[in-house]
Design an enzyme around this catalytic site. Structure first.
Site, PDB file in Angstrom:
ATOM      1  CB  THR A   5      -0.946   0.052   1.220  1.00 19.79           C
ATOM      2  OG1 THR A   5      -1.456   1.391   1.346  1.00 19.79           O
ATOM      3  CG2 THR A   5      -0.271  -0.314   2.525  1.00 19.79           C
ATOM      4  CG  ASP A  43      -2.480   4.656   2.184  1.00 12.30           C
ATOM      5  OD1 ASP A  43      -2.253   5.509   1.310  1.00 12.30           O
ATOM      6  OD2 ASP A  43      -3.561   4.042   2.270  1.00 12.30           O
TER       7      ASP A  43
HETATM    8  O1  F6P Z   1      -4.894   3.044   0.219  1.00 14.76           O
HETATM    9  C1  F6P Z   1      -4.353   3.607  -0.927  1.00 14.76           C
HETATM   10  C2  F6P Z   1      -5.137   4.828  -1.350  1.00 14.76           C
HETATM   11  O2  F6P Z   1      -4.546   5.346  -2.532  1.00 14.76           O
HETATM   12  C3  F6P Z   1      -5.276   5.921  -0.289  1.00 14.76           C
HETATM   13  O3  F6P Z   1      -4.115   6.728  -0.189  1.00 14.76           O
HETATM   14  C4  F6P Z   1      -6.487   6.650  -0.785  1.00 14.76           C
HETATM   15  O4  F6P Z   1      -7.133   7.285   0.300  1.00 14.76           O
HETATM   16  C5  F6P Z   1      -7.332   5.544  -1.363  1.00 14.76           C
HETATM   17  O5  F6P Z   1      -6.475   4.456  -1.636  1.00 14.76           O
HETATM   18  C6  F6P Z   1      -8.075   5.897  -2.618  1.00 14.76           C
HETATM   19  O6  F6P Z   1      -8.852   4.793  -2.967  1.00 14.76           O
HETATM   20  P1  F6P Z   1      -9.597   4.644  -4.365  1.00 14.76           P
HETATM   21  O7  F6P Z   1      -8.587   4.367  -5.423  1.00 14.76           O
HETATM   22  O8  F6P Z   1     -10.517   3.497  -4.177  1.00 14.76           O
HETATM   23  O9  F6P Z   1     -10.286   5.941  -4.626  1.00 14.76           O
END
Ligand code: F6P
Length: 326
Positions: free
Chosen positions: A126, A128
């Site tokens: 991830t 994050d």
């Molecule tokens: O967990 C990874 C991430 O990119 C986060 O940083 C972000 O909040 C989220 O996923 C966005 O998710 P999605 O691609 O489903 O909009």
């Protein structure tokens, strides 16, 4: 263990492909058959398994995204969905599972293990970097470098027009990407969810009158501080100091794409091998991680539930180099 499966789940992260490659090649090295699951847990529920060979993972170590595709599965959140997935694994003779993903992925993996006793090892993938049990998660370094590249470019135009830029970066509810990209990009401030910041604090930091309008300013805002916070802050600053030319730039999903950095490729390779070796050694419901350069296994429970605080030393550095962090 003779046959294992690997899947990628949740938000994709650069380096997931390098990890899939490592799992496949390590599995084959140890005499196992390795199946790829297409589209994360949904693929497991639907029986979307594809046999992987050394060749099927050639030429992917440098690629972003994930060749196995990813999904956030609603069905796997249910007891019935997990039971269907278990049946599929059994019918296909699969004896162990490696899941590459983040918090949501591991929550599913943990429940799956508790309900079915199925051997499962998680790999932290991830951008994050929000998982306990590994200093870094796969994709984080690449995301920071992508954010940094954008920040450098924004700085050029901010400087040319003497503007204040609020740059919003990802990170869900943590400030890891914000803190590192702010340090690397020489930003004046990093606003992170770990510490609530008021508009007044930002205004005070920028100063008043001539001090505020002199030169350009760059403030990195983590998305998790509050949804839409970068826009709100920019407006409040503009209201307080109308002479300032404020702009907001939301970096968004570009942070999830692109070729993984060397650090992410090496980490992904190491954790992929570590996950296969963990399964071989009878580990289960564990996450493979690297702490202080050593491969370690942490329970999925701890990986999900324990907090890994943003390094206070980095926070202190921003204070020394740029005034204050909020
Ligand atoms: O967990 C990874 C991430 O990119 C986060 O940083 C972000 O909040 C989220 O996923 C966005 O998710 P999605 O691609 O489903 O909009």
């Amino acid at each position: 263990m003779k046959k294992i499966a690997v899947l990628t789940s949740g938000g994709d992260a650069p380096g997931m492909n390098a990890c899939v490659r490592a799992v496949v090649r390590a599995g084959i090295h140890y005499g196992m058959e390795v199946m790829g699951v297409v589209k994360g847990y949904d693929g497991m529920i639907n029986g979307s398994f594809t046999p992987m060979t050394r060749r099927s993972v050639s030429n992917i170590i440098q690629k972003g995204g994930t060749i196995l595709k990813s999904a956030r599965s609603d069905e796997f959140r249910t007891v019935e969905g997990r039971a269907k997935a278990f049946k599929q694994l059994k019918e296909n003779g699969i004896e162990g599972l490696i899941t590459v993903g983040g918090n949501g992925t591991f929550t599913g993996a943990k429940l799956f293990y508790e309900e079915h006793g199925f051997p499962v090892i998680g790999v932290p993938g991830t951008i994050d970097n929000d998982l306990f049990g590994s200093d870094f998660t796969i994709g984080y370094d690449t995301a920071v470098n992508t954010a940094l590249d954008a920040i450098d470019k924004i700085r050029d135009t901010a400087d040319a027009h003497e503007r204040v830029f609020f740059v919003e970066v990802m990170g869900r509810d943590t400030g890891y990407i914000a803190v590192r990209s702010a340090i690397g990009g020489g930003a004046e401030m990093a606003i992170i969810p770990e510490k609530l910041t008021t508009a007044d604090e930002v205004i005070a930091k920028l100063g008043q009158g001539a001090a505020a309008t002199r030169g350009s300013h760059l403030i990195v805002v983590a998305e998790g501080q509050k949804p839409g916070n970068a826009h709100e802050l920019a407006q409040q600053v503009k209201d307080a100091i109308p002479d300032l030319d404020t702009k907001v730039s939301t970096l968004g999903h570009i942070q999830r794409g692109g070729a993984p950095t060397a650090a992410d490729r090496v980490l992904a390779s190491r954790l992929g091998v570590g996950a296969v070796e963990g399964l071989r050694n009878g580990l289960s419901a564990k996450m493979a991680g690297v702490i202080n350069h050593e491969l370690v296994y942490t329970t999925l429970d701890d990986a999900i539930n324990k907090r890994k605080p943003v390094n206070p030393e980095l926070v202190r550095m921003i204070e020394i180099l740029n005034g204050r962090i909020y």
